[in-house]
Design a protein around this motif. Sequence first.
Motif, short mmCIF file in Angstrom:
data_model
loop_
_atom_site.label_atom_id
_atom_site.label_comp_id
_atom_site.label_asym_id
_atom_site.label_seq_id
_atom_site.Cartn_x
_atom_site.Cartn_y
_atom_site.Cartn_z
N THR A 270 0.84 -1.19 0.00
CA THR A 270 0.00 0.00 0.00
C THR A 270 0.88 1.24 0.00
OG1 THR A 270 -1.62 -1.20 1.35
CG2 THR A 270 -1.91 1.17 1.14
N MET A 271 0.59 2.17 -0.93
CA MET A 271 1.31 3.44 -0.99
C MET A 271 0.38 4.58 -0.63
SD MET A 271 3.91 3.40 -4.27
CE MET A 271 4.64 4.98 -3.76
N TYR A 272 0.96 5.58 0.04
CA TYR A 272 0.22 6.80 0.33
C TYR A 272 1.17 7.97 0.27
CZ TYR A 272 -2.63 10.33 2.57
OH TYR A 272 -3.33 11.48 2.81
N ALA A 273 0.80 8.98 -0.52
CA ALA A 273 1.57 10.23 -0.60
C ALA A 273 3.05 9.98 -0.87
CB ALA A 273 1.39 11.05 0.67
N GLY A 274 3.32 9.04 -1.80
CA GLY A 274 4.70 8.81 -2.23
C GLY A 274 5.51 7.88 -1.36
N GLN A 275 4.90 7.26 -0.35
CA GLN A 275 5.61 6.34 0.53
C GLN A 275 4.88 5.01 0.62
OE1 GLN A 275 5.71 8.52 4.25
NE2 GLN A 275 7.79 9.26 3.84
N VAL A 276 5.64 3.94 0.85
CA VAL A 276 5.03 2.66 1.20
C VAL A 276 4.61 2.72 2.66
CG1 VAL A 276 5.44 0.19 1.52
CG2 VAL A 276 6.34 1.35 -0.50
N VAL A 277 3.32 2.45 2.94
CA VAL A 277 2.85 2.49 4.32
C VAL A 277 2.55 1.11 4.88
CG1 VAL A 277 1.97 4.84 4.13
CG2 VAL A 277 0.44 2.91 3.63
N GLU A 278 2.39 0.11 3.98
CA GLU A 278 2.18 -1.26 4.46
C GLU A 278 2.60 -2.23 3.38
OE1 GLU A 278 -1.04 -4.13 6.78
OE2 GLU A 278 -1.55 -2.04 6.34
N ASP A 279 3.14 -3.38 3.80
CA ASP A 279 3.60 -4.43 2.90
C ASP A 279 3.33 -5.74 3.61
OD1 ASP A 279 4.96 -6.25 1.33
OD2 ASP A 279 6.82 -5.11 1.22
N ALA A 280 2.42 -6.56 3.05
CA ALA A 280 2.00 -7.77 3.77
C ALA A 280 1.46 -8.81 2.81
CB ALA A 280 0.92 -7.41 4.80
N PRO A 281 1.43 -10.08 3.21
CA PRO A 281 0.71 -11.09 2.43
C PRO A 281 -0.73 -10.64 2.23
CG PRO A 281 2.03 -12.14 4.13
CD PRO A 281 2.09 -10.66 4.40
N VAL A 282 -1.28 -10.90 1.05
CA VAL A 282 -2.55 -10.29 0.69
C VAL A 282 -3.69 -10.67 1.64
CG1 VAL A 282 -3.20 -12.09 -0.98
CG2 VAL A 282 -4.07 -9.76 -1.25
N ASP A 283 -3.78 -11.92 2.05
CA ASP A 283 -4.86 -12.32 2.94
C ASP A 283 -4.79 -11.59 4.28
OD1 ASP A 283 -5.83 -14.02 1.03
OD2 ASP A 283 -4.91 -15.82 1.87
N GLU A 284 -3.58 -11.45 4.82
CA GLU A 284 -3.42 -10.76 6.09
C GLU A 284 -3.72 -9.27 5.95
OE1 GLU A 284 0.25 -11.64 8.08
OE2 GLU A 284 0.33 -13.65 7.22
N ALA A 285 -3.28 -8.67 4.84
CA ALA A 285 -3.54 -7.25 4.63
C ALA A 285 -5.03 -6.97 4.52
CB ALA A 285 -2.82 -6.77 3.37
N LEU A 286 -5.77 -7.85 3.87
CA LEU A 286 -7.20 -7.64 3.67
C LEU A 286 -8.00 -7.92 4.93
CD1 LEU A 286 -7.65 -9.27 0.14
CD2 LEU A 286 -7.54 -6.83 0.67
N MET A 287 -7.60 -8.94 5.69
CA MET A 287 -8.38 -9.33 6.86
C MET A 287 -8.00 -8.52 8.10
SD MET A 287 -10.40 -11.61 5.68
CE MET A 287 -11.05 -12.36 7.16
#
Length: 351
Positions: free
Chosen positions: A245-262
Amino acid sequence: MSADAGLVEAATRPSTAAAPLLSVSDLGIAFGPRRGFGGVRVTEGVGFDIARGERVGLVGESGCGKTVTGLALMRLLPPTARIDGQVMLDGENLLKASPSRMRRLRGAKIAMIFQEPMTALDPVFTIGEQIGEALRIHKPVSKAEERERVIEALAEVGIPAPARRAQEYPHQLSGGMRQRAMIAMALVCRPELIIADEPTTALDVTIQAQIMDLLARLSEDTGTALLFITHDLGVVAETCTRMITMYAGQVVEDAPVDEALMRPRHPYTSGLLRSLPQLNRGLGEDGRRSFAFIPGRVPSPMAMPEGCRFRDRCGFAEAGCERPQVLTDVGPQRRARCRRTEELTLPGAVD
């Protein structure tokens, strides 16, 4: 970003058993005066890895820096852009490669599927000529073999009557077929990494599903890694194994997709998920539905706030969020840029 912060972020990136195919470190992109590294910074401190065969979704609102990051990896930004940091593809720093070296790498090891095929395809050359050009540059073959490979590539992406379509011009193909032709062009030399920039935006929903299924299947069959640049979280959920996930030019989160969504670990990721329309959400007594949204606006690159760039829109901001936040480990193969991530329980896509 300070040198110390950059070192901290590099140290906290999740490690993998095998060396990643692509490793991006402290990537900063600016547009403006060539003197020094001034001008307007559109990304800062971007870092992530992509393993061989992995499918990664890069998500965020329009203007967050997704597309410009993809173009920077391909070295396709205009001369007014200046890039710092490091982009290692299979051990080679693309930011140090000469223009002639990049021309040899594009298509052969790294390729891009652009958002709008009608502007990416040349209207005065046939589809077959344009796909064949990639072969002529990277894998010299005879005319007969080139034609055979082009037809195979078109058939592989599901274009009917591929021999006939190879002789046609872009305007003679539908939008879905043009996008498939772009995919065939990207795949014909079997690159190790494909960057797909909103590959289904201009297509109807039926064709969108076909294109995404096709890319996922081809990735599994050929071992090609994929970086999907998209704002469509449904595409990421169905296709990807990891979400950045990027916001305002920075990466704010990086995770396996299932964990990021849940169970997202950054308030912005949670806000994106809660903004997804759901038929049973917000149904009042009057039968009307209200939809969740993230208040406020994405800050301008010319006036980025100090500290956490999301804090003015964040319902969890507190004292201390005005200081710069560092992307840190928050679990196995998970990173988040939030000082409160360990104490917050954030709603996900189904909460």
